[in-house]
Design an enzyme around this catalytic site. Structure first.
Site, short mmCIF file in Angstrom:
data_model
loop_
_atom_site.label_atom_id
_atom_site.label_comp_id
_atom_site.label_asym_id
_atom_site.label_seq_id
_atom_site.Cartn_x
_atom_site.Cartn_y
_atom_site.Cartn_z
N GLU A 58 0.88 -1.16 0.00
CA GLU A 58 0.00 0.00 0.00
C GLU A 58 0.92 1.22 0.00
O GLU A 58 1.33 1.70 1.05
CB GLU A 58 -0.92 0.01 1.23
CG GLU A 58 -1.94 -1.10 1.19
CD GLU A 58 -2.94 -1.04 2.34
OE1 GLU A 58 -3.84 -1.88 2.33
OE2 GLU A 58 -2.82 -0.16 3.21
N HIS A 108 0.10 4.21 2.17
CA HIS A 108 -0.22 4.01 3.58
C HIS A 108 1.02 4.27 4.46
O HIS A 108 1.87 3.41 4.63
CB HIS A 108 -0.70 2.57 3.79
CG HIS A 108 -1.31 2.33 5.13
ND1 HIS A 108 -2.32 1.45 5.32
CD2 HIS A 108 -1.06 2.85 6.35
CE1 HIS A 108 -2.67 1.42 6.60
NE2 HIS A 108 -1.90 2.28 7.24
#
Length: 70
Positions: free
Chosen positions: A44, A47
């Site tokens: 991700e 993130h």
């Protein structure tokens, strides 16, 4: 147009800047590429997790591959 926003972001100049500088502001990439067996998440690239400037610098200096390994 990108079909998968994570891949698109990972290739962006913004993501490259974050990868080089986030630790200076206390952030680390939470789910890095190639560590899904440890983190249980696929990459991700957007993130980031705040762990504090001091800890993020220590994390960076340790060349840790994931928060779990650190």
């Amino acid at each position: 147009m990108c079909r998968h926003s994570t891949v698109c972001f990972a290739d962006s100049p913004e993501a490259q800047w974050l990868a080089k500088n986030a630790h200076r502001f206390g952030f680390i990439l939470r789910f890095p590429y190639g560590k899904h067996e440890i983190t249980r998440y696929w990459i991700e690239s957007w993130h980031y997790r705040y762990i504090g400037e001091r800890e993020a610098q220590r994390y960076q200096n340790a060349d840790a591959a994931s928060l779990e390994e650190w």
